[in-house]
Enzyme design. Sequence first.
Site, PDB file in Angstrom:
ATOM      1  N   LYS A 212       0.829  -1.205   0.000  1.00  0.00           N
ATOM      2  CA  LYS A 212       0.000   0.000   0.000  1.00  0.00           C
ATOM      3  C   LYS A 212       0.864   1.255   0.000  1.00  0.00           C
ATOM      4  CE  LYS A 212      -3.926   0.106   2.178  1.00  0.00           C
ATOM      5  NZ  LYS A 212      -5.005   0.159   3.207  1.00  0.00           N
ATOM      6  N   GLU A 218       9.882  -5.509   4.336  1.00  0.00           N
ATOM      7  CA  GLU A 218      10.150  -6.798   3.708  1.00  0.00           C
ATOM      8  C   GLU A 218       9.883  -6.737   2.205  1.00  0.00           C
ATOM      9  OE1 GLU A 218       8.589  -7.583   7.920  1.00  0.00           O
ATOM     10  OE2 GLU A 218       8.126  -6.259   6.239  1.00  0.00           O
ATOM     11  N   GLY A 273      -5.521  -4.955   4.509  1.00  0.00           N
ATOM     12  CA  GLY A 273      -4.681  -5.923   3.815  1.00  0.00           C
ATOM     13  C   GLY A 273      -5.227  -7.337   3.827  1.00  0.00           C
ATOM     14  N   ARG A 274      -5.738  -7.778   4.978  1.00  0.00           N
ATOM     15  CA  ARG A 274      -6.216  -9.159   5.084  1.00  0.00           C
ATOM     16  C   ARG A 274      -7.563  -9.365   4.387  1.00  0.00           C
ATOM     17  NH1 ARG A 274      -5.854  -6.412   9.638  1.00  0.00           N
ATOM     18  NH2 ARG A 274      -7.599  -6.108  11.067  1.00  0.00           N
ATOM     19  N   GLU A 359      -5.402 -11.287  13.619  1.00  0.00           N
ATOM     20  CA  GLU A 359      -5.043  -9.879  13.440  1.00  0.00           C
ATOM     21  C   GLU A 359      -6.269  -8.995  13.601  1.00  0.00           C
ATOM     22  OE1 GLU A 359      -1.651  -8.547  10.836  1.00  0.00           O
ATOM     23  OE2 GLU A 359      -3.316  -7.746   9.660  1.00  0.00           O
ATOM     24  N   HIS A 390      -2.639 -38.006  12.234  1.00  0.00           N
ATOM     25  CA  HIS A 390      -1.443 -38.710  12.702  1.00  0.00           C
ATOM     26  C   HIS A 390      -0.512 -37.773  13.460  1.00  0.00           C
ATOM     27  CE1 HIS A 390      -2.412 -42.346  10.347  1.00  0.00           C
ATOM     28  NE2 HIS A 390      -2.984 -41.478   9.545  1.00  0.00           N
ATOM     29  N   LYS A 518       7.652  -3.416  14.230  1.00  0.00           N
ATOM     30  CA  LYS A 518       8.274  -2.746  13.079  1.00  0.00           C
ATOM     31  C   LYS A 518       9.100  -1.550  13.525  1.00  0.00           C
ATOM     32  CE  LYS A 518       4.528  -3.829   9.795  1.00  0.00           C
ATOM     33  NZ  LYS A 518       3.517  -3.225   8.905  1.00  0.00           N
TER      34      LYS A 518
END
Length: 554
Positions: A212, A218, A273-274, A359, A390, A518
């Site tokens: 954005k 990152e 974002g999500r 979040e 398992h 951050k």
Amino acid sequence: MAYYQNPLDVTSLPSWKALTDHRLDLQNFSMREAFASDPQRFSDFSLSACGLFLDYSKNLITHETRDLLVSLAREAGVEQALHAMFEGQPINASEKRPVLHTALRRPVGECIMVDGRNIIPDVHQVLNQMTDVVGRIHTNQWRGYNDKTITDVVNIGIGGSFLGPQLVSEALLPFTQNGVRCHYLANIDGSEFREVMAKLNVETTLFIISSKTFSTLETLKNAQAARAWYLARGGTQEKLYRHFIAVTSNKPAAVAFGILEKNVFPMWDWVGGRYSLWSAIGLPIALAVGMSNFKELLSGAYTMDTHFRTAPFEKNMPVLLAMLGVWYSNFWDAQSHAFLPYDHYLRNFVKHLQQLDMESNGKSVRQDGSPVSCDTGPIIWGGVGCNGQHAYHQLLHQGTPLIPSDFIVPVVSFNPVADHHQWLYANCLSQSQALMRGKTRAEAEAELREKGLDDAEVQRLAPHKVIPGNRPSNTLVLERISPRRLGALIALYEHKVFVQGVIWGINSFDQWGVELGKELGKSVYQKLTAYEADAAEDASTQGLIDYFRGRHRG
């Protein structure tokens, strides 16, 4: 005053108090006995919507429980809240923003006003822009710096710019078109960069930078590394625009990076974002499966939006799932929720749900800044079946915590092999059945005696074979994974999370907790790399910095 400015204290509502008393009444409730005594239980506690079938009969509930949970949703203002969201009111109160990911899947011709502007034409203009780019790549009109066609797309983004698109492009792998392969680069770990790039040919690779602000650490570091990789292998600065696209609200920064202005796709503040896979953040999805299938994905989500807005709460799939989650979190002390998709193509669904839920609802203050008065978001975990059987299913069956579970399974496999899918489906159903039924001491003893064990051995082993049962689960069944059904499935959980946020009075659409790390990371980085650095704020961090610097000096 709107609910998001002055939320109710949910624990003071009459339905909350009634549920507290009702919980005591169900202290000895047995699902086994409930099924035995009520032949209508399955039909009464199941429903179909938007291509999904939900069986929620294997829950610690009665008809009265459902009535009380629905009453709580109404008293807490869920109906007003959902209308406020769809109408574009600023329900993200801390950031004073509307929340309109649902606008991204609304048909052309509708109207939603934000700051005096109808945003629906803007949404469809971006869809047209996506259609143009996808069409040019799929028809080999878009070519790399030496005129070779694009075969690989690398999405560079993190969080919602990565998890949602990755989930969908992998879930819809059977719908892949024109041989375009999608790759995802999210972590700043150089090992991930190396592994992704090792699969690629610079001449036929297109990068999508999804950020954005065009400044997410990152993403920007990986974008710079990708540009350096491109230039080091024969690409030229003059033709860099053929290999890089951006999705951002910071168009000047993208253009300065070397991207053509017409290849910069917008992002809006009213999409978190999500919740952004429905926007141009979903461009890698569209490149993988084609725009027609991407629009089917949007259409499926829109059908769930419509169901959420119009269905009575007693038959409203997102509301029922949300209230069952509240029932277990706040009245049964459940701390986590397991998601168990029985489909290889949904193997990353849990990762997306983790961000979507934790979040959004990992909050400890309400919309007005006051402390919450009850537990909020649960820990979300799980993984693809049958693998979990398992591994961690042991905890679900015989562990001490109560862990509600959602099973998700298609009826039809895209890749039938002998009778594998019948066994897969059978395993899904048997696991939910085992969670509900369990195994009594008498059943365990009888089973051991049938094997010929003497009484002493029976008594020794029987306690270990007892499975408590009465463990709740939901089962969601789809005919098969398709763009439309997947869109509905993802939207279902978006709305579930929203409803729970309303119940708890929290803002599900900010994420201030993500920001602190951050900010501190910048300070730690300076201390790691500076010739002379100030001491860290605590001895642990300073000791770990010293350890790193000492090893790098060596």
